[in-house]
Design an enzyme around this catalytic site. Sequence first.
Site, PDB file in Angstrom:
ATOM      1  N   ASN A  16      15.761 -26.649  -7.583  1.00  0.00           N
ATOM      2  CA  ASN A  16      15.094 -27.740  -6.876  1.00  0.00           C
ATOM      3  C   ASN A  16      14.329 -28.563  -7.914  1.00  0.00           C
ATOM      4  OD1 ASN A  16      13.428 -29.336  -5.349  1.00  0.00           O
ATOM      5  ND2 ASN A  16      12.627 -27.670  -4.078  1.00  0.00           N
ATOM      6  N   ARG A  99      19.180 -28.475  -4.564  1.00  0.00           N
ATOM      7  CA  ARG A  99      18.553 -29.276  -3.520  1.00  0.00           C
ATOM      8  C   ARG A  99      18.637 -30.739  -3.943  1.00  0.00           C
ATOM      9  NH1 ARG A  99      12.481 -31.060  -2.905  1.00  0.00           N
ATOM     10  NH2 ARG A  99      12.637 -32.063  -0.893  1.00  0.00           N
ATOM     11  N   HIS A 188      13.046 -33.288   4.637  1.00  0.00           N
ATOM     12  CA  HIS A 188      12.755 -31.885   4.999  1.00  0.00           C
ATOM     13  C   HIS A 188      13.869 -31.267   5.850  1.00  0.00           C
ATOM     14  CE1 HIS A 188       8.071 -32.597   4.923  1.00  0.00           C
ATOM     15  NE2 HIS A 188       8.504 -32.181   3.730  1.00  0.00           N
ATOM     16  N   ARG A 249      -0.431 -39.225   2.562  1.00  0.00           N
ATOM     17  CA  ARG A 249       0.391 -40.326   3.098  1.00  0.00           C
ATOM     18  C   ARG A 249      -0.096 -40.697   4.496  1.00  0.00           C
ATOM     19  NH1 ARG A 249       6.127 -37.473   2.031  1.00  0.00           N
ATOM     20  NH2 ARG A 249       4.951 -35.900   0.898  1.00  0.00           N
ATOM     21  N   GLY A 339       2.476 -24.907   4.954  1.00  0.00           N
ATOM     22  CA  GLY A 339       1.085 -24.509   4.721  1.00  0.00           C
ATOM     23  C   GLY A 339       0.171 -24.597   5.938  1.00  0.00           C
ATOM     24  N   GLU A 394      13.617 -22.768   2.412  1.00  0.00           N
ATOM     25  CA  GLU A 394      14.684 -23.715   2.090  1.00  0.00           C
ATOM     26  C   GLU A 394      15.643 -23.123   1.062  1.00  0.00           C
ATOM     27  OE1 GLU A 394      11.257 -26.111   1.666  1.00  0.00           O
ATOM     28  OE2 GLU A 394      12.350 -27.922   2.251  1.00  0.00           O
TER      29      GLU A 394
HETATM   30  P1  ADP Z   1       4.002 -28.527   0.213  1.00  0.00           P
HETATM   31  O1  ADP Z   1       4.416 -29.638   1.130  1.00  0.00           O
HETATM   32  O2  ADP Z   1       3.385 -29.001  -1.060  1.00  0.00           O
HETATM   33  O3  ADP Z   1       5.045 -27.433   0.051  1.00  0.00           O
HETATM   34  P2  ADP Z   1       2.505 -26.504   1.645  1.00  0.00           P
HETATM   35  O4  ADP Z   1       3.534 -26.144   2.639  1.00  0.00           O
HETATM   36  O5  ADP Z   1       2.147 -25.510   0.604  1.00  0.00           O
HETATM   37  O6  ADP Z   1       2.774 -27.900   0.987  1.00  0.00           O
HETATM   38  O7  ADP Z   1       1.167 -26.870   2.452  1.00  0.00           O
HETATM   39  C1  ADP Z   1       0.014 -27.294   1.818  1.00  0.00           C
HETATM   40  C2  ADP Z   1      -1.058 -27.549   2.878  1.00  0.00           C
HETATM   41  O8  ADP Z   1      -1.265 -26.349   3.625  1.00  0.00           O
HETATM   42  C3  ADP Z   1      -2.392 -27.917   2.260  1.00  0.00           C
HETATM   43  O9  ADP Z   1      -2.992 -28.963   3.003  1.00  0.00           O
HETATM   44  C4  ADP Z   1      -3.201 -26.652   2.456  1.00  0.00           C
HETATM   45  O10 ADP Z   1      -4.563 -26.917   2.611  1.00  0.00           O
HETATM   46  C5  ADP Z   1      -2.638 -26.128   3.763  1.00  0.00           C
HETATM   47  N1  ADP Z   1      -2.978 -24.716   3.951  1.00  0.00           N
HETATM   48  C6  ADP Z   1      -2.546 -23.652   3.256  1.00  0.00           C
HETATM   49  N2  ADP Z   1      -3.149 -22.515   3.700  1.00  0.00           N
HETATM   50  C7  ADP Z   1      -3.985 -22.898   4.697  1.00  0.00           C
HETATM   51  C8  ADP Z   1      -4.909 -22.206   5.556  1.00  0.00           C
HETATM   52  N3  ADP Z   1      -5.077 -20.902   5.482  1.00  0.00           N
HETATM   53  N4  ADP Z   1      -5.603 -22.935   6.455  1.00  0.00           N
HETATM   54  C9  ADP Z   1      -5.452 -24.268   6.537  1.00  0.00           C
HETATM   55  N5  ADP Z   1      -4.595 -24.967   5.768  1.00  0.00           N
HETATM   56  C10 ADP Z   1      -3.888 -24.301   4.867  1.00  0.00           C
END
Ligand code: ADP
Length: 410
Positions: A16, A99, A188, A249, A339, A394
């Site tokens: 990726n 990817r 996505h 964004r 996340g 993914e």
């Molecule tokens: P990416 O799109 O970069 O792969 P992720 O899927 O890792 O992103 O998501 C990142 C987001 O998830 C960030 O805003 C982070 O604050 C949020 N996040 C991760 N763990 C938690 C949690 N325990 N509670 C709230 N938000 C979280």
Amino acid sequence: MPFSIDWIIVIILVINAGSSSLKYQLIDTDEPKMLAKGLCERVGSADSYIRHGADKEERIFEQYMADHKEALEVVFNALITSERSGITSIDQIDAIGHRIVHGGNYFDSSVLIDDDVIAKITELCDLAPLHNPPALNCINVCMELAPHTPQVAVFDTSFFQSLPPSAYMYPLPYDLCMKHGIRKYGAHGTSHRYIAQRCAALMERPLEDLKIITCHLGNGCSMSAVDHGIAVDTSMGFTPLDGLMMGTRCGSVDPAIIPYLMNKEGLTAAQVNDLMNKQSGLLGVSGVSNDMRDVRKGAEAGNERCELAYDMYAHSIRKVLGQYMVEMAGVDAIVMTAGVGENCDRMRRIVFAGLQPLGIILDQEKNRAKHHGKERFISRDNSPVKIIVIPTNEEFMIAQDTLEIVQGLK
Ligand code: ADP
């Protein structure tokens, strides 16, 4: 291409490539099991480094990588010298899955890479200038370093090629849209496809029987409506700026705001594009952070702008939820991933608050329970609509597509 496919395909390398990064995973598709993974960061800068290995075994090595070619050489070397990956030569990698962010209108599924595919991905660089060029680089380097290993392209956009024209066209002058390829492509897609499939498996029902709304809520956020296995709508559009409010964004805004801001602030198109992509969303509203954890803390501590950002984020998800329930005339399951979707119980509570009349009943205890990254139902047992948290994967989806395509070559 001179592939001699007479082996049992087992080990697949998933790549990726970002503009200055390169993520990889080596997957044993037999079990299936992740054998090794890692990330090269700041490729092209003097302070580039590689993180290799999973969890506690992760190691970070400072390593200058001038470009993606050098990064891939470092990756191959890390893979064949690390014990856990289980390979000692590049030849033991049976196939490589890439990817690819943009497949335009050309690809509605994953494909074996050949000269024609490379030409089309090249043509689409305009639509994904940060992502398609490094991916192409990686394809070319893999062809050089592993010339007998088949390579497969898996596109972020292909899952959404099934959208009907009424969902993917914009009400702009038709000829201009045609001339410039302006339409909703989505993003996505590999994540949405994976969680929709897992949702059907967890519900023990065929995907073709279900109406599912998938929510990928990470730094980038998108939702999609998957009607009987077919994607019929998605929130990201011509670019991944559209749709939901995200970390930095803005998502959908009144388009007239753009020329208005350009006039009032004397901004160029590039500046306003930067503002909407990098200075908006949670960051722009809260003034504190693009990270949901910080915004949540701020809101809990009484910071009004954090509270506002938090509520706007939930509102933007609820709007699309309602839209897709109407578009599909109902919903059987709502899946949360990435996340925020996987971890933020408080955001899920706000998103699903008061939706009992629509058959969506969150189980507060299940929603709060510690989960250790496991797939789980968080709706009440008697909730007509199931709410499920599914960690996205993914890389696994890319490996699975690669396996299927390469097995078909036999
Ligand atoms: P990416 O799109 O970069 O792969 P992720 O899927 O890792 O992103 O998501 C990142 C987001 O998830 C960030 O805003 C982070 O604050 C949020 N996040 C991760 N763990 C938690 C949690 N325990 N509670 C709230 N938000 C979280």
